[in-house]
Design a protein around this motif. Structure first.
Motif, mmCIF file in Angstrom:
data_model
loop_
_atom_site.group_PDB
_atom_site.id
_atom_site.type_symbol
_atom_site.label_atom_id
_atom_site.label_comp_id
_atom_site.label_asym_id
_atom_site.label_seq_id
_atom_site.Cartn_x
_atom_site.Cartn_y
_atom_site.Cartn_z
ATOM 1 N N ALA A 22 56.421 -39.192 7.582
ATOM 2 C CA ALA A 22 55.179 -39.611 6.942
ATOM 3 C C ALA A 22 55.409 -40.519 5.746
ATOM 4 C CB ALA A 22 54.381 -38.385 6.500
ATOM 5 N N SER A 23 56.631 -40.511 5.197
ATOM 6 C CA SER A 23 56.929 -41.367 4.060
ATOM 7 C C SER A 23 57.817 -42.516 4.499
ATOM 8 C CB SER A 23 57.638 -40.546 2.964
ATOM 9 O OG SER A 23 58.841 -39.994 3.475
ATOM 10 N N GLU A 24 58.077 -43.433 3.562
ATOM 11 C CA GLU A 24 58.906 -44.573 3.910
ATOM 12 C C GLU A 24 60.338 -44.123 4.194
ATOM 13 O OE1 GLU A 24 58.475 -47.692 1.053
ATOM 14 O OE2 GLU A 24 56.296 -47.610 1.121
ATOM 15 N N PRO A 25 61.004 -44.744 5.169
ATOM 16 C CA PRO A 25 62.353 -44.315 5.536
ATOM 17 C C PRO A 25 63.355 -44.549 4.422
ATOM 18 C CG PRO A 25 61.798 -46.380 6.604
ATOM 19 C CD PRO A 25 60.539 -45.875 5.968
ATOM 20 N N SER A 26 64.376 -43.698 4.368
ATOM 21 C CA SER A 26 65.432 -43.860 3.380
ATOM 22 C C SER A 26 66.319 -45.041 3.773
ATOM 23 C CB SER A 26 66.286 -42.588 3.308
ATOM 24 O OG SER A 26 65.503 -41.484 2.918
ATOM 25 N N PRO A 27 66.858 -45.750 2.772
ATOM 26 C CA PRO A 27 67.740 -46.875 3.098
ATOM 27 C C PRO A 27 69.025 -46.393 3.748
ATOM 28 C CG PRO A 27 67.725 -46.443 0.730
ATOM 29 C CD PRO A 27 66.641 -45.595 1.327
ATOM 30 N N LEU A 28 69.588 -47.223 4.607
ATOM 31 C CA LEU A 28 70.815 -46.890 5.324
ATOM 32 C C LEU A 28 72.032 -47.584 4.724
ATOM 33 C CD1 LEU A 28 69.435 -47.096 8.984
ATOM 34 C CD2 LEU A 28 69.762 -45.064 7.554
ATOM 35 N N GLN A 29 71.856 -48.237 3.571
ATOM 36 C CA GLN A 29 72.949 -48.930 2.907
ATOM 37 C C GLN A 29 72.667 -48.940 1.418
ATOM 38 O OE1 GLN A 29 72.105 -51.858 5.600
ATOM 39 N NE2 GLN A 29 70.625 -52.988 4.387
ATOM 40 N N ASP A 30 73.618 -49.440 0.644
ATOM 41 C CA ASP A 30 73.454 -49.424 -0.817
ATOM 42 C C ASP A 30 72.211 -50.176 -1.252
ATOM 43 O OD1 ASP A 30 75.744 -47.968 -1.062
ATOM 44 O OD2 ASP A 30 77.018 -49.658 -1.608
ATOM 45 N N PHE A 31 71.952 -51.314 -0.629
ATOM 46 C CA PHE A 31 70.776 -52.108 -0.954
ATOM 47 C C PHE A 31 70.467 -53.036 0.198
ATOM 48 C CE2 PHE A 31 74.513 -54.049 -3.008
ATOM 49 C CZ PHE A 31 74.577 -55.269 -2.351
ATOM 50 N N CYS A 32 69.238 -53.548 0.177
ATOM 51 C CA CYS A 32 68.786 -54.509 1.187
ATOM 52 C C CYS A 32 67.871 -55.488 0.476
ATOM 53 C CB CYS A 32 68.060 -53.798 2.333
ATOM 54 S SG CYS A 32 67.294 -54.907 3.535
ATOM 55 N N VAL A 33 68.461 -56.381 -0.296
ATOM 56 C CA VAL A 33 67.688 -57.361 -1.053
ATOM 57 C C VAL A 33 66.858 -58.195 -0.078
ATOM 58 C CG1 VAL A 33 67.825 -59.414 -2.508
ATOM 59 C CG2 VAL A 33 69.305 -57.449 -2.972
ATOM 60 N N ALA A 34 65.581 -58.335 -0.373
ATOM 61 C CA ALA A 34 64.671 -59.014 0.548
ATOM 62 C C ALA A 34 65.008 -60.484 0.703
ATOM 63 C CB ALA A 34 63.237 -58.868 0.050
ATOM 64 N N ASP A 35 65.024 -60.913 1.956
ATOM 65 C CA ASP A 35 65.159 -62.330 2.265
ATOM 66 C C ASP A 35 63.782 -62.829 2.683
ATOM 67 O OD1 ASP A 35 65.681 -64.866 3.114
ATOM 68 O OD2 ASP A 35 67.109 -64.316 4.686
ATOM 69 N N ASN A 36 63.020 -63.316 1.717
ATOM 70 C CA ASN A 36 61.635 -63.707 1.984
ATOM 71 C C ASN A 36 61.515 -64.990 2.794
ATOM 72 O OD1 ASN A 36 60.289 -61.537 0.605
ATOM 73 N ND2 ASN A 36 60.927 -62.458 -1.324
ATOM 74 N N THR A 37 62.652 -65.616 3.092
ATOM 75 C CA THR A 37 62.622 -66.826 3.925
ATOM 76 C C THR A 37 62.922 -66.520 5.386
ATOM 77 O OG1 THR A 37 64.980 -67.325 3.597
ATOM 78 C CG2 THR A 37 63.431 -68.163 1.946
ATOM 79 N N SER A 38 63.251 -65.273 5.680
ATOM 80 C CA SER A 38 63.640 -64.910 7.043
ATOM 81 C C SER A 38 62.442 -64.925 7.984
ATOM 82 C CB SER A 38 64.278 -63.523 7.066
ATOM 83 O OG SER A 38 64.517 -63.101 8.398
ATOM 84 N N PRO A 39 62.612 -65.473 9.207
ATOM 85 C CA PRO A 39 61.530 -65.459 10.199
ATOM 86 C C PRO A 39 61.453 -64.136 10.955
ATOM 87 C CG PRO A 39 63.423 -66.600 11.096
ATOM 88 C CD PRO A 39 63.788 -66.237 9.674
ATOM 89 N N VAL A 40 62.382 -63.227 10.684
ATOM 90 C CA VAL A 40 62.416 -61.950 11.388
ATOM 91 C C VAL A 40 61.278 -61.065 10.890
ATOM 92 C CG1 VAL A 40 63.765 -59.875 11.844
ATOM 93 C CG2 VAL A 40 64.900 -62.102 11.706
ATOM 94 N N LEU A 79 51.045 -56.758 -10.679
ATOM 95 C CA LEU A 79 51.699 -55.911 -9.681
ATOM 96 C C LEU A 79 52.977 -56.595 -9.215
ATOM 97 C CD1 LEU A 79 51.569 -53.426 -7.784
ATOM 98 C CD2 LEU A 79 50.316 -54.871 -6.168
ATOM 99 N N VAL A 80 54.088 -55.894 -9.354
ATOM 100 C CA VAL A 80 55.385 -56.445 -8.982
ATOM 101 C C VAL A 80 55.868 -55.748 -7.716
ATOM 102 C CG1 VAL A 80 57.752 -56.894 -9.706
ATOM 103 C CG2 VAL A 80 55.908 -56.898 -11.402
ATOM 104 N N THR A 81 55.771 -56.469 -6.605
ATOM 105 C CA THR A 81 56.202 -55.934 -5.318
ATOM 106 C C THR A 81 57.509 -56.606 -4.898
ATOM 107 O OG1 THR A 81 55.054 -57.606 -3.996
ATOM 108 C CG2 THR A 81 53.773 -55.683 -4.684
ATOM 109 N N VAL A 82 57.927 -56.300 -3.692
ATOM 110 C CA VAL A 82 59.156 -56.894 -3.168
ATOM 111 C C VAL A 82 59.051 -58.413 -3.064
ATOM 112 C CG1 VAL A 82 58.470 -56.660 -0.748
ATOM 113 C CG2 VAL A 82 60.897 -56.636 -1.337
ATOM 114 N N ASP A 83 57.837 -58.937 -2.988
ATOM 115 C CA ASP A 83 57.659 -60.389 -2.922
ATOM 116 C C ASP A 83 58.145 -61.073 -4.198
ATOM 117 O OD1 ASP A 83 56.545 -60.251 -0.384
ATOM 118 O OD2 ASP A 83 54.508 -60.050 -1.160
ATOM 119 N N GLN A 84 57.907 -60.423 -5.340
ATOM 120 C CA GLN A 84 58.349 -60.988 -6.615
ATOM 121 C C GLN A 84 59.724 -60.453 -7.040
ATOM 122 O OE1 GLN A 84 55.295 -59.140 -6.552
ATOM 123 N NE2 GLN A 84 54.149 -60.973 -5.937
#
Length: 214
Positions: A22-40, A79-84
């Motif tokens: 029901a909650s957001e999944p836990s990360p599977l690595q140390d970090f996953c910095v967002a790539d906001n240019t990715s088409p995926v 509001l500071v989200t992953v986009d910023q």
């Protein structure tokens, strides 16, 4: 095992699994910095190549700057989200700064995907939420006080004083969402005038006037 016991076991298993996811999944690595240019397209944001990650990806500047409260509500939110802030990706958190002019209001709203923890930095702030049996839990908060708004419940903040108020919140989702009650109902497109007239026991002229404000 009897059939009825199997059914009960399966029911408990399904409920347990539902709660677990029901909650957001836990990360599977140390970090996953967002790539906001990715088409995926994924449920979140694709990861930047770890070899290209720097300390700047985990830093955000700007929450020291007061918001512009010269509006009808006397309220501003940054509001500071992953986009910023790409470094927030997969960690299930969002941060925000809230500024209130005297008598400024953060109108009743809800966050469908997040619990919010608010800390007052300056001034006094009347805050509250309404639970599902319509009971109000409210309090006047002062500098250094902390209040929690449960996930999905309607809540508000109102500057009851004559001085500016500054507060910060952390929300338990990287995309908490916001549903502003008045905006959603009276600003709906297309309009639901007849529904609102009956629900709020108002004549259509009054409903039309309120809708014209959104």
């Amino acid at each position: 095992m009897a059939f009825s016991q199997i059914v009960r076991f399966m029911f408990v298993l399904v409920i347990s699994a539902s709660l677990a996811f029901a909650s957001e999944p836990s990360p599977l690595q140390d970090f996953c910095v967002a790539d906001n240019t990715s088409p995926v397209f994924v449920n979140g944001v694709a990861c930047k190549n770890p070899s290209l990650v720097t300390a700047n990806d985990f830093t955000f500047s700007g929450l020291n700057i007061p918001g512009n409260t010269s509006n009808k509500q006397g309220f501003a939110v940054n509001l500071v989200t992953v986009d910023q802030f790409p470094g927030l990706n997969t960690f299930g958190v969002t941060v925000e700064r809230l500024d209130f002019a005297p008598k400024g209001l953060n109108s009743p709203h809800s966050h469908p995907r997040a619990t919010e923890v608010l800390t007052v930095i300056k001034g006094s702030l009347y805050v509250g939420f309404i639970c599902t049996d319509n009971k109000l839990f409210s309090k006047v908060m002062n500098k250094g006080d902390v209040f929690v708004f449960p996930i999905g419940l309607v809540h508000f903040q109102y500057n009851v004083g004559d001085c500016d108020v500054e507060a910060f919140s952390v929300l338990s989702s990287q995309d908490p969402g916001v549903v502003r009650i008045a905006n959603s109902l009276f600003g709906a497109n297309p309009a639901i005038s007849d529904v609102l007239s009956k629900a709020f026991m108002l004549d259509k002229k009054t409903v039309d006037y309120i809708q014209s404000q959104f």
